[in-house]
Scaffold this motif. Structure first.
Motif, PDB file in Angstrom:
ATOM      1  N   THR A 294       0.824  -1.220   0.000  1.00  0.00           N
ATOM      2  CA  THR A 294       0.000   0.000   0.000  1.00  0.00           C
ATOM      3  C   THR A 294       0.862   1.275   0.000  1.00  0.00           C
ATOM      4  O   THR A 294       0.408   2.325  -0.430  1.00  0.00           O
ATOM      5  N   VAL A 295       2.109   1.149   0.480  1.00  0.00           N
ATOM      6  CA  VAL A 295       3.014   2.313   0.426  1.00  0.00           C
ATOM      7  C   VAL A 295       3.356   2.632  -1.027  1.00  0.00           C
ATOM      8  O   VAL A 295       3.421   3.784  -1.444  1.00  0.00           O
ATOM      9  N   TYR A 296       3.540   1.549  -1.802  1.00  0.00           N
ATOM     10  CA  TYR A 296       3.881   1.698  -3.216  1.00  0.00           C
ATOM     11  C   TYR A 296       2.732   2.332  -4.001  1.00  0.00           C
ATOM     12  O   TYR A 296       2.948   3.063  -4.971  1.00  0.00           O
ATOM     13  N   LEU A 301       0.973   6.683  -7.424  1.00  0.00           N
ATOM     14  CA  LEU A 301      -0.139   7.566  -7.788  1.00  0.00           C
ATOM     15  C   LEU A 301       0.065   9.008  -7.330  1.00  0.00           C
ATOM     16  O   LEU A 301      -0.493   9.931  -7.911  1.00  0.00           O
ATOM     17  N   GLY A 302       0.821   9.200  -6.253  1.00  0.00           N
ATOM     18  CA  GLY A 302       0.978  10.558  -5.733  1.00  0.00           C
ATOM     19  C   GLY A 302      -0.197  10.997  -4.894  1.00  0.00           C
ATOM     20  O   GLY A 302      -0.455  12.185  -4.742  1.00  0.00           O
ATOM     21  N   VAL A 303      -0.938  10.026  -4.369  1.00  0.00           N
ATOM     22  CA  VAL A 303      -2.036  10.356  -3.458  1.00  0.00           C
ATOM     23  C   VAL A 303      -2.153   9.203  -2.462  1.00  0.00           C
ATOM     24  O   VAL A 303      -1.899   8.051  -2.800  1.00  0.00           O
ATOM     25  N   LYS A 304      -2.488   9.559  -1.222  1.00  0.00           N
ATOM     26  CA  LYS A 304      -2.579   8.504  -0.219  1.00  0.00           C
ATOM     27  C   LYS A 304      -4.021   8.014  -0.128  1.00  0.00           C
ATOM     28  O   LYS A 304      -4.933   8.794   0.141  1.00  0.00           O
ATOM     29  N   ILE A 305      -4.214   6.741  -0.409  1.00  0.00           N
ATOM     30  CA  ILE A 305      -5.540   6.141  -0.279  1.00  0.00           C
ATOM     31  C   ILE A 305      -5.454   5.181   0.905  1.00  0.00           C
ATOM     32  O   ILE A 305      -4.512   4.390   0.989  1.00  0.00           O
ATOM     33  N   THR A 306      -6.430   5.269   1.822  1.00  0.00           N
ATOM     34  CA  THR A 306      -6.328   4.469   3.053  1.00  0.00           C
ATOM     35  C   THR A 306      -6.424   2.980   2.737  1.00  0.00           C
ATOM     36  O   THR A 306      -7.010   2.582   1.732  1.00  0.00           O
ATOM     37  N   ARG A 307      -5.854   2.187   3.632  1.00  0.00           N
ATOM     38  CA  ARG A 307      -5.866   0.738   3.404  1.00  0.00           C
ATOM     39  C   ARG A 307      -7.275   0.164   3.361  1.00  0.00           C
ATOM     40  O   ARG A 307      -7.576  -0.646   2.490  1.00  0.00           O
ATOM     41  N   PRO A 308      -8.161   0.588   4.280  1.00  0.00           N
ATOM     42  CA  PRO A 308      -9.531   0.052   4.168  1.00  0.00           C
ATOM     43  C   PRO A 308     -10.189   0.404   2.835  1.00  0.00           C
ATOM     44  O   PRO A 308     -10.914  -0.399   2.257  1.00  0.00           O
ATOM     45  N   LYS A 309      -9.899   1.617   2.332  1.00  0.00           N
ATOM     46  CA  LYS A 309     -10.488   2.036   1.054  1.00  0.00           C
ATOM     47  C   LYS A 309      -9.959   1.148  -0.088  1.00  0.00           C
ATOM     48  O   LYS A 309     -10.721   0.696  -0.937  1.00  0.00           O
ATOM     49  N   ILE A 310      -8.641   0.891  -0.059  1.00  0.00           N
ATOM     50  CA  ILE A 310      -8.043   0.031  -1.087  1.00  0.00           C
ATOM     51  C   ILE A 310      -8.690  -1.349  -1.060  1.00  0.00           C
ATOM     52  O   ILE A 310      -9.087  -1.897  -2.092  1.00  0.00           O
TER      53      ILE A 310
END
Lengths: 672, 337
Positions: A294-296, A301-310
């Motif tokens: 998820t760090v990758y 992408l250049g945006v942080k998407i939360t792990r639950p969202k992913i």
């Protein structure tokens, strides 16, 4: 691909209007190119990219809608009693690579008739012609679930076995489209004991098709190798909804469901008794697992998407997501997503559903390379000079017909030929720009242009042991250029000297020295720089003009290799101090025979006049009434100066006399 | 002779002068070799010593007065003559200058795009038009036998195995990444070839511009940022943009880029097919397989790439409705740009 709004609703609850749905699909990568309201339904035309065969069905698109609208997919798993057909029937697969799975169902005592209204309407909305109930059902299931099916008239087959094999070279098959096809070993076929009955994954045979007289049906559902289907249909030059899907890849796990769904619809709509089932080949694909860091995701992408969202996004798309470590998911790829192999593939899925619009825009830190003046800059400089001289840039095709070269008297080596031209004018790669320019001149003469001056800078192609590309400048002039001055209209008829002047301007500007123009025949000059031949200029021959359909006009053209010319470019400039003392100008007028070269005269005088003769130029040039035929009148202006003192008339007179003497004795001119 | 009478006559005569010819006549009458002044001067030696000095002075002052009069008259006459030329001059005549030639619109758009990326720090690189099958397909992760290749139908050369005319400018990615080390920021303009039947929107030859950037830490958001700068520089600040998921074998994630229709401003018209959006380019993050083929460590470096059709941009920008016009070379077309 066409699909309807109501059909989608069979698989997913859609709470948004069709127009909004179309916009959402487009922004998820299923570009809706047309939306039409028709017969109480909406028809969406979607462009499906070749990596997503799973979207080539109502089920696939419904699955996507469920994911992007965050709702659940309504999956109908057909169930029913099925008896095995073993004992009655055999399936033989020659090579499991060509056909990993083949299944057949036998349904007896069907009544073939026109389809019911609802079935006919759905198919017609998406542009599929209704044939009869059995054929319509196979098509319906193909569009609904994405598995191509084929129904045979069982009684027209030798009733003991189905063979999946390569065709033999002498075999023929009359396909459903009423055309007889010569088969080749490239083509995979379905055969009975005696002969081919269908082109596997592409089209069925006419002889065994289901008609109103059909009583018993064999329903085929299979997986064929994408490359084999592709090669086969290319070899036969036909394409179908079935081949389109097989080439892109059909989900192995949908085969049995689709087959059962179709069989049950046949029972329901066409009557029919028991369903007998027989299958050979793979039943379960291997599950692929891909790790997703998820760090990758944020790094790419250049945006942080939360792990639950992913996790939510991937689960919505049918992936199985397990935690591997704090930051890493282990993702199980469903069988219908053969396109997912790498971490970045999953990142695209996350980004798509998250929305590209929700990813911010940022500016990368660029570390620019500063390079010296390159080829490209020189090309731009030449173009600027040419435009400044009133020449227009054209772009002609790099591909030509062979015949055009025949009329040109250029010593060309064998041109490079194209293996698969679409038409005659794409037979060869141009070995010279001149025919293309000639055609452009001809076109413009036909448009009633009095004066055409055009150039092109582009590659020519030379067929040596390795094909070679050479950057060249081509230029063509034709007609009379008129200038309206205060004294009146001045006309300048294009000729080789115009071409020479243009080249000299370029040479001067680029610091190219030691160039020469040498006659090598009437109206044909070689262009040399420091003794290397870099190009030629010529007046097109009557034969060449005829080949270009040019009448009553002359055309002058040049071609110069820029790759060669660029090695002589000396852009460095050095300052010469301005003269401190004024100079003296003296004119000489004389009459000269036509066959003497002005170039030689100027060269001789420059030499004799050293060191005080600083410049010599032509200030008048005349041919006509006052001059006898075969002669021309010339006035030269000689400029004398010195860096040490102001010159006197007395000093100049002997030099001037020497020049006149040379003119008379060496060149036999008559003074005027 | 009476000096005073002469002086009066001079005043009368000068008033009658209205042209340079008249002035010359006047000058000759008084100041010429056989003129009045010369005549007066010639009488001086015959005078008595006492008279000489006074008379000489009178003649001299008369001569000076004449010179001044001639000079003044000359000035007024030349002003008058300027005025008369001025009124007879027709500024409605065409201006006199050497007519300039015109650069082909494809060159103009290519130069404009390259210049934008140059200012953003990109280098401009060329590549060959004859390519290997490897650089055109395999190195770019395009399988040779898959429908995804269909968008890249290709002309092959007859006597040279596995050589073809590039169907896009992307092979220069492979070349540049093999030859140079990151960081890379490169644009590649050039001709490309596809065996398409020719019509108003298809040509078997056209021009593309490829761009790519590779470095540690290049992100999809950077792609958005750079392309936004580009699109606004070329189509103006008022356009809207959208990035739409798409598929290209050599990028992942991939995006097609649309701008709001520059004709209808997004309302929907015939140019944009009632969509309100115009697709202008394809783009994405460079696929790890492409990096693998050229020997760049995909764990260390990331990058983006994009490609666009020059004729398409020119057609949108200039309102040209037929791609064939670019290669017909009608001077009436070319001279509009």
């Amino acid at each position: 691909m066409k699909i309807t709004y109501n059909w989608l609703k069979d698989f997913v609850d859609i709470k948004i209007p069709a127009k909004e749905l179309a916009a959402k699909l487009t922004m998820a990568g299923l570009e809706v190119v047309a939306l039409e309201e028709k017969a109480g339904d909406f028809v969406l035309e979607i462009e499906i990219t070749p990596n997503r065969p799973d979207w080539l069905s109502v089920l696939g698109v419904a699955r996507e809608i469920a994911a992007i609208t965050n709702t659940k997919l309504k999956i109908q798993n057909p169930k029913g009693k099925v008896r095995s057909a073993k004992g009655n029937f055999k399936i033989e697969i020659e090579d499991k690579k060509d056909c990993p799975l083949y299944s057949a169902r036998i349904i007896r005592n069907v009544r073939v008739a026109p389809s019911p209204e609802w079935l006919r309407k759905r198919l017609e909305l998406i542009g599929c012609r209704s044939v009869n109930n059995v054929v319509d059902i196979t098509n319906y299931v193909l569009f609904e679930l994405g598995e191509p099916l084929h129904a045979f008239d069982l009684d027209k087959l030798s009733q003991d076995k189905i063979i999946v094999r390569r065709a033999k070279d002498s075999e023929k098959l009359l396909a459903i489209d009423e055309e007889e096809r010569n088969l080749k070993s490239k083509v995979l076929v379905i055969a009975d004991r005696n002969k081919p009955v269908a082109i596997a994954g592409v089209m069925g045979g006419k002889e065994t098709e289901v008609t109103t007289s059909t009583r018993n049906v064999l329903l085929e559902a299979a997986i064929f190798d994408p490359v084999v289907v592709r090669r086969g249909r290319q070899a036969l030059g036909l394409q179908s909804e079935a081949s389109y899907r097989f080439e892109r890849g059909v989900d192995l796990t949908i085969v049995e469901k689709a087959s059962l769904r179709a069989a049950q619809l046949i029972q329901e709509i066409c009557g029919g008794g028991d369903i007998l089932f027989l299958s050979s080949g793979l039943t379960k694909p291997k599950e692929i697992r891909v790790d997703l860091d998820t760090v990758y995701v944020a790094k790419i992408l250049g945006v942080k998407i939360t792990r639950p969202k992913i996790k939510q996004i991937l689960c919505g798309l049918g992936f199985k997501v397990r935690q591997k470590s704090k930051e890493v998911f282990k993702v199980g790829v469903p069988s219908f997503r053969q396109d997912i192999k790498l971490q970045v593939d999953l990142i695209e899925e996350v980004a798509r559903v998250f929305g590209y619009d929700n990813i911010p825009a940022s500016q990368p830190a660029v570390k620019p390379e500063i390079t010296v003046r390159e080829k490209r800059d020189l090309v731009s400089a030449i173009k600027a000079i040419l435009v400044g001289l009133g020449v227009n840039e054209v772009a002609t095709y790099s591909l030509l017909d062979k015949a055009v070269l025949n009329n040109l008297d250029l010593n060309l080596t064998k041109p490079i030929e194209i293996l698969n031209p679409l038409s005659q004018d794409q037979e060869i790669l141009r070995p010279t720009l001149i025919p293309g320019l000639g055609r452009a001149v001809s076109f413009n003469i036909n448009q009633k242009q009095d004066y055409v001056s055009i150039f092109e800078i582009g590659n020519i192609f030379l067929g040596e042991t390795k094909p070679k590309e050479e950057l060249v400048l081509g230029l063509a002039l034709s007609g009379t250029n008129s200038f309206l001055l205060e004294q009146g209209l001045v006309k300048d008829e294009a000729g080789l000297l115009n071409l020479k002047g243009i080249l000299e301007t370029i040479f001067l500007r680029l610091g190219i020295q030691g160039y020469e123009f040498n006659n090598q025949g009437a109206l044909n000059c070689a262009i040399r720089i420091q003794n290397e031949k870099v190009g030629l200029m010529l007046g097109l021959s009557p034969k060449a003009l005829e080949g270009l359909n040019i009448k009553n006009r002359e055309v002058f053209a040049l071609e110069v290799s820029l790759d060669k010319l660029f090695s002589f470019v000396r852009p460095d400039k050095k300052f010469t101090p301005l003269p401190k003392y004024p100079g003296i100008t003296r004119d000489i007028s004389f009459v000269l025979k036509d066959d003497l070269s002005v170039k030689d005269i100027l060269l001789a005088l420059r030499q004799k006049g050293q060191p005080l003769l600083n410049d010599i130029r032509i200030t008048d040039y005349y041919k006509g009434k006052q001059i006898p035929a075969g002669f021309r009148g010339l006035t030269l202006s000689c400029f004398y100066s010195s860096n040490e003192r102001t010159l006197t008339e007395k000093e100049i007179q002997p030099i001037q006399d020497l020049l006149c003497g040379t003119l008379m004795q060496t060149f036999g001119v008559k003074m005027r | 002779m009476d000096i005073n009478a002469i002086s009066t006559q001079i005043d009368l005569d000068i008033q009658g002068v209205h042209s340079s010819e008249g002035l010359e006549e006047f000058r000759l009458k008084y100041l010429g070799r056989k003129g009045v002044i010369a005549e007066l001067t010639s009488t001086i030696p015959s005078l008595s010593k006492d008279e000489r000095a006074a008379f000489g002075q009178q003649v001299n002052s008369l001569k000076n007065r004449l010179l001044a009069l001639v000079e003044d008259k000359q000035k007024t006459l030349s002003v008058q003559s300027e005025n008369t030329t001025y009124t007879s001059f027709d500024i409605g005549m065409p201006g006199i200058a050497q007519g300039l030639g015109h650069l082909h619109p494809v060159t103009q758009i290519t130069d404009e795009i390259c210049s934008i990326f140059s200012r953003l720090g990109f280098s401009i690189v060329d590549g060959p038009e004859i390519e290997t099958e490897y650089n055109n397909f395999t190195g770019l992760n395009i399988p040779l036998e898959h429908p995804s290749r269909e968008a890249f139908d290709t002309f092959y050369l007859k006597d040279y195995a596995k050589l073809l005319l590039r169907s896009h400018t992307s092979p220069v990615q492979v070349r540049a990444m093999q030859e140079r080390k990151p960081p890379l920021a490169i644009v590649v303009p050039g001709r490309v070839y596809r065996p398409d039947a020719v019509d108003a929107s298809h040509s078997f030859m056209f021009h593309q511009i490829e761009g790519f950037m590779v470095d540690a830490g290049i992100k999809f958001s950077d792609l958005k940022g750079v392309l936004e700068k580009f699109a606004k520089a070329i189509f103006g600040n008022t356009i809207n943009m959208r990035f739409r998921p798409h598929f290209f074998p050599f990028t992942e994630p991939s995006a097609e880029v649309d701008i709001s229709c520059i004709i209808c401003k997004g309302k929907g018209c015939s140019v944009c097919g009632r969509k309100g959006w115009l697709e202008i380019l394809g783009s994405g993050m460079i696929h790890p397989h492409v990096f693998k083929h050229v020997g760049i460590d995909a764990k260390k470096y990331t990058g983006f790439a994009f490609g666009l059709g020059v004729e398409r941009i020119a057609m949108l920008k200039y309102g040209i409705n037929d791609i064939r016009l670019f290669f017909e070379n009608d001077l009436r077309f070319l001279k509009q740009f």
